[in-house]
Design a protein around this motif. Sequence first.
Motif, PDB file in Angstrom:
ATOM      1  N   ILE A 184      -4.614 -15.043  14.118  1.00  0.00           N
ATOM      2  CA  ILE A 184      -5.987 -14.698  13.598  1.00  0.00           C
ATOM      3  C   ILE A 184      -6.299 -13.318  13.216  1.00  0.00           C
ATOM      4  CG2 ILE A 184      -8.429 -14.964  14.223  1.00  0.00           C
ATOM      5  CD1 ILE A 184      -7.283 -17.634  13.302  1.00  0.00           C
ATOM      6  N   ALA A 185      -5.726 -12.439  14.426  1.00  0.00           N
ATOM      7  CA  ALA A 185      -5.678 -11.209  13.969  1.00  0.00           C
ATOM      8  C   ALA A 185      -4.839 -10.584  12.782  1.00  0.00           C
ATOM      9  CB  ALA A 185      -5.061 -10.491  15.344  1.00  0.00           C
ATOM     10  N   LEU A 186      -3.586 -11.198  12.466  1.00  0.00           N
ATOM     11  CA  LEU A 186      -2.909 -10.879  11.414  1.00  0.00           C
ATOM     12  C   LEU A 186      -3.567 -11.273  10.004  1.00  0.00           C
ATOM     13  CD1 LEU A 186       0.586 -12.160  12.552  1.00  0.00           C
ATOM     14  CD2 LEU A 186      -0.094  -9.906  11.834  1.00  0.00           C
ATOM     15  N   LEU A 187      -4.355 -12.397  10.073  1.00  0.00           N
ATOM     16  CA  LEU A 187      -5.107 -12.555   8.963  1.00  0.00           C
ATOM     17  C   LEU A 187      -6.358 -11.476   8.673  1.00  0.00           C
ATOM     18  CD1 LEU A 187      -6.047 -16.316   9.628  1.00  0.00           C
ATOM     19  CD2 LEU A 187      -4.114 -15.629   8.076  1.00  0.00           C
ATOM     20  N   LYS A 188      -6.815 -10.933   9.561  1.00  0.00           N
ATOM     21  CA  LYS A 188      -7.954 -10.048   9.408  1.00  0.00           C
ATOM     22  C   LYS A 188      -7.295  -8.740   8.829  1.00  0.00           C
ATOM     23  CE  LYS A 188     -10.700 -12.171  13.094  1.00  0.00           C
ATOM     24  NZ  LYS A 188     -11.005 -12.024  14.365  1.00  0.00           N
ATOM     25  N   PHE A 189      -6.043  -8.489   9.233  1.00  0.00           N
ATOM     26  CA  PHE A 189      -5.359  -7.157   8.818  1.00  0.00           C
ATOM     27  C   PHE A 189      -5.003  -7.349   7.373  1.00  0.00           C
ATOM     28  CE2 PHE A 189      -5.114  -6.314  13.496  1.00  0.00           C
ATOM     29  CZ  PHE A 189      -5.988  -5.298  13.576  1.00  0.00           C
ATOM     30  N   ASP A 190      -4.380  -8.778   7.213  1.00  0.00           N
ATOM     31  CA  ASP A 190      -4.040  -9.007   5.840  1.00  0.00           C
ATOM     32  C   ASP A 190      -4.849  -8.757   4.784  1.00  0.00           C
ATOM     33  OD1 ASP A 190      -1.333  -9.739   6.814  1.00  0.00           O
ATOM     34  OD2 ASP A 190      -1.953 -11.962   6.732  1.00  0.00           O
ATOM     35  N   PHE A 191      -6.190  -9.138   5.065  1.00  0.00           N
ATOM     36  CA  PHE A 191      -7.201  -8.806   4.104  1.00  0.00           C
ATOM     37  C   PHE A 191      -7.478  -7.491   3.635  1.00  0.00           C
ATOM     38  CE2 PHE A 191     -11.655  -7.644   3.821  1.00  0.00           C
ATOM     39  CZ  PHE A 191     -11.917  -8.068   2.498  1.00  0.00           C
ATOM     40  N   PHE A 192      -7.257  -6.398   4.652  1.00  0.00           N
ATOM     41  CA  PHE A 192      -7.617  -5.103   4.208  1.00  0.00           C
ATOM     42  C   PHE A 192      -6.373  -4.698   3.404  1.00  0.00           C
ATOM     43  CE2 PHE A 192      -6.758  -0.677   5.264  1.00  0.00           C
ATOM     44  CZ  PHE A 192      -7.846  -0.035   4.561  1.00  0.00           C
ATOM     45  N   PHE A 193      -5.232  -4.668   3.750  1.00  0.00           N
ATOM     46  CA  PHE A 193      -4.013  -4.328   3.193  1.00  0.00           C
ATOM     47  C   PHE A 193      -3.774  -4.840   1.492  1.00  0.00           C
ATOM     48  CE2 PHE A 193      -3.217  -2.911   7.314  1.00  0.00           C
ATOM     49  CZ  PHE A 193      -2.800  -1.436   7.154  1.00  0.00           C
ATOM     50  N   PHE A 194      -4.274  -6.197   1.666  1.00  0.00           N
ATOM     51  CA  PHE A 194      -4.326  -6.814   0.330  1.00  0.00           C
ATOM     52  C   PHE A 194      -5.387  -6.161  -0.551  1.00  0.00           C
ATOM     53  CE2 PHE A 194      -6.046  -9.775  -2.560  1.00  0.00           C
ATOM     54  CZ  PHE A 194      -5.060 -10.176  -3.328  1.00  0.00           C
ATOM     55  N   LYS A 233       2.902   6.550  -4.507  1.00  0.00           N
ATOM     56  CA  LYS A 233       3.179   6.505  -2.899  1.00  0.00           C
ATOM     57  C   LYS A 233       2.233   5.718  -2.132  1.00  0.00           C
ATOM     58  CE  LYS A 233       4.902  11.310  -3.032  1.00  0.00           C
ATOM     59  NZ  LYS A 233       4.408  12.675  -2.922  1.00  0.00           N
ATOM     60  N   ASN A 234       1.125   5.588  -2.652  1.00  0.00           N
ATOM     61  CA  ASN A 234       0.145   4.534  -1.871  1.00  0.00           C
ATOM     62  C   ASN A 234       0.138   3.180  -2.134  1.00  0.00           C
ATOM     63  OD1 ASN A 234      -1.288   6.874  -0.981  1.00  0.00           O
ATOM     64  ND2 ASN A 234      -3.284   6.623  -1.876  1.00  0.00           N
ATOM     65  N   LEU A 235       0.495   2.861  -3.447  1.00  0.00           N
ATOM     66  CA  LEU A 235       0.806   1.301  -3.822  1.00  0.00           C
ATOM     67  C   LEU A 235       2.122   1.129  -2.689  1.00  0.00           C
ATOM     68  CD1 LEU A 235       0.155   0.810  -7.507  1.00  0.00           C
ATOM     69  CD2 LEU A 235      -1.074   0.087  -5.440  1.00  0.00           C
ATOM     70  N   THR A 236       3.303   1.924  -2.650  1.00  0.00           N
ATOM     71  CA  THR A 236       4.378   1.524  -2.078  1.00  0.00           C
ATOM     72  C   THR A 236       3.948   1.270  -0.404  1.00  0.00           C
ATOM     73  OG1 THR A 236       5.646   2.787  -3.583  1.00  0.00           O
ATOM     74  CG2 THR A 236       6.787   2.318  -1.535  1.00  0.00           C
ATOM     75  N   SER A 237       3.072   2.355   0.027  1.00  0.00           N
ATOM     76  CA  SER A 237       2.877   2.138   1.563  1.00  0.00           C
ATOM     77  C   SER A 237       2.175   0.590   1.614  1.00  0.00           C
ATOM     78  CB  SER A 237       1.964   3.080   1.987  1.00  0.00           C
ATOM     79  OG  SER A 237       0.952   3.474   1.079  1.00  0.00           O
ATOM     80  N   PHE A 238       1.166   0.516   0.746  1.00  0.00           N
ATOM     81  CA  PHE A 238       0.325  -0.801   0.975  1.00  0.00           C
ATOM     82  C   PHE A 238       0.986  -2.038   0.746  1.00  0.00           C
ATOM     83  CE2 PHE A 238      -3.283   1.856   1.337  1.00  0.00           C
ATOM     84  CZ  PHE A 238      -4.663   1.256   1.943  1.00  0.00           C
ATOM     85  N   ILE A 245       3.459  -2.596   3.865  1.00  0.00           N
ATOM     86  CA  ILE A 245       2.758  -2.976   4.804  1.00  0.00           C
ATOM     87  C   ILE A 245       2.441  -4.652   4.871  1.00  0.00           C
ATOM     88  CG2 ILE A 245       0.698  -2.583   6.315  1.00  0.00           C
ATOM     89  CD1 ILE A 245       1.126   0.186   6.105  1.00  0.00           C
ATOM     90  N   THR A 246       1.689  -4.636   3.638  1.00  0.00           N
ATOM     91  CA  THR A 246       1.437  -6.069   3.236  1.00  0.00           C
ATOM     92  C   THR A 246       2.789  -7.151   3.361  1.00  0.00           C
ATOM     93  OG1 THR A 246      -0.388  -5.253   1.628  1.00  0.00           O
ATOM     94  CG2 THR A 246       0.005  -7.410   1.652  1.00  0.00           C
ATOM     95  N   ILE A 247       3.697  -6.781   2.802  1.00  0.00           N
ATOM     96  CA  ILE A 247       4.936  -7.685   2.817  1.00  0.00           C
ATOM     97  C   ILE A 247       5.405  -7.910   4.458  1.00  0.00           C
ATOM     98  CG2 ILE A 247       7.345  -7.882   2.466  1.00  0.00           C
ATOM     99  CD1 ILE A 247       6.878  -6.360  -0.089  1.00  0.00           C
ATOM    100  N   LEU A 248       5.288  -6.822   5.227  1.00  0.00           N
ATOM    101  CA  LEU A 248       5.871  -7.049   6.615  1.00  0.00           C
ATOM    102  C   LEU A 248       4.722  -7.697   7.351  1.00  0.00           C
ATOM    103  CD1 LEU A 248       7.216  -6.180   9.164  1.00  0.00           C
ATOM    104  CD2 LEU A 248       5.716  -4.099   9.359  1.00  0.00           C
ATOM    105  N   LEU A 249       3.182  -7.826   7.023  1.00  0.00           N
ATOM    106  CA  LEU A 249       2.186  -8.522   7.565  1.00  0.00           C
ATOM    107  C   LEU A 249       2.330  -9.963   7.312  1.00  0.00           C
ATOM    108  CD1 LEU A 249      -0.945  -5.897   7.254  1.00  0.00           C
ATOM    109  CD2 LEU A 249       0.324  -6.794   9.307  1.00  0.00           C
ATOM    110  N   LEU A 250       2.714 -10.129   5.992  1.00  0.00           N
ATOM    111  CA  LEU A 250       3.007 -11.560   5.578  1.00  0.00           C
ATOM    112  C   LEU A 250       4.162 -12.090   6.233  1.00  0.00           C
ATOM    113  CD1 LEU A 250       2.160 -11.156   1.860  1.00  0.00           C
ATOM    114  CD2 LEU A 250       0.908 -12.417   3.190  1.00  0.00           C
ATOM    115  N   ILE A 251       5.298 -11.535   6.231  1.00  0.00           N
ATOM    116  CA  ILE A 251       6.341 -11.932   6.966  1.00  0.00           C
ATOM    117  C   ILE A 251       5.966 -12.440   8.473  1.00  0.00           C
ATOM    118  CG2 ILE A 251       8.646 -11.671   8.018  1.00  0.00           C
ATOM    119  CD1 ILE A 251       9.016  -9.769   5.677  1.00  0.00           C
ATOM    120  N   LEU A 252       5.303 -11.552   9.360  1.00  0.00           N
ATOM    121  CA  LEU A 252       4.749 -11.958  10.580  1.00  0.00           C
ATOM    122  C   LEU A 252       3.673 -13.020  10.580  1.00  0.00           C
ATOM    123  CD1 LEU A 252       3.892  -8.307  11.780  1.00  0.00           C
ATOM    124  CD2 LEU A 252       5.782  -9.816  12.437  1.00  0.00           C
ATOM    125  N   THR A 253       2.871 -13.015   9.542  1.00  0.00           N
ATOM    126  CA  THR A 253       1.737 -13.908   9.362  1.00  0.00           C
ATOM    127  C   THR A 253       2.413 -15.408   9.080  1.00  0.00           C
ATOM    128  OG1 THR A 253       0.429 -12.568   8.366  1.00  0.00           O
ATOM    129  CG2 THR A 253      -0.244 -15.041   7.960  1.00  0.00           C
TER     130      THR A 253
END
Length: 349
Positions: free
Chosen positions: A181-191, A274-279, A282-290
């Motif tokens: 549930i926590a990962l879903l909330k962080f996924d939202f912001f970075f997406f 640079k910003n798009l690469t960082s976002f 992080i989003t790919i990493l979060l999706l793998i964990l999700t």
Amino acid sequence: MYIPNTTWTWAFLGTTLVQTLVVLAIEVYIFVKFQVSLRDDLPQIPESKTIPTYLTLFIFGFLYQLVLVWDSLRLKNTIQVIGLCLYNVGMLIYASIQFDQVDDAIRFLKGKTPPYINANDTLWSDVKPLLLAVPCIIALFTILMSFVAWKLYDEFAWTIYKHISADLRMKRRFLTFQIYIALLKFDFFFFLGFTVQFLVIVSGKTDSELGLTIAAIPITILILFMAAFWTRRENKFGMIFTIVLYFCGSAYFIYKLARMYQLGHEEPYKPVRKNLTSFASITILLLILTITNAFICMFNFNKGLKQHVMKRKIGDDDQEKLGPGMDNTTELPNLKPGHVPVSSRMTID
């Protein structure tokens, strides 16, 4: 609306609130300073949108963090509290990248013909100390938040024990659910952060690509809400459908990440690469964990966890019995002469 009325919960809320107010004051000043220095008699170009977009996204990030802090304390979700400390580290990285990106944007706008910012303008010298101060402030508050989160972990541990009992297997299942549930909330912001920067700054988008990207925002929000809904109700069909969508999302971000550095296609992305690469990373990493946690949650279906996760928050049933504003502490036995106290201790199987 209820959050535990304890020293450490208010300390965590207060720490994040002070950080938000200090950082937002700096970011709003930089935003206004840039807008005043920017000439408004020239057409908009991607580089003139970069700084307002960075700062707006930065402001939204900290306001969203405040919402997550309140949500974490309300639910007594220790995993989400720890996640917020890591979220702060992500904002620290973003603030560090912001320094170079703002510098590059100002240099580019001054070097344009005609210049979008006059060469003798003191914009960079005015905002440089503030841009350096922001990562330092976030780093300091990250340390403070981590300390308070450690105290909250100990404070909420007993509440979770009462909620789940002494069953270690059930605790692991509940822990996996909390992480998911926590990962879903962080996924939202970075997406959302990636999508907003892509829509506002990146040029050369086709009409179909633009339409699909805009439509993806409400669809993604709906998917994240439904993902939590299906997990709470242990709906396997819904979970399988959601996991397939997670894989599609991962493929999309991997494609975009490769596209940004592909010869012949990288030019539109350079102002914000640079910003798009960082976002995107992080989003790919979060999706793998999700995805990983989604599979584990699905394997835990029909094993007795549903009755716990369907409650609005930990200790919710006790709170309803006691009434609003009252603490769900253990009642002391009646010690009057002639009264035989009845043990209310939990039986450990």
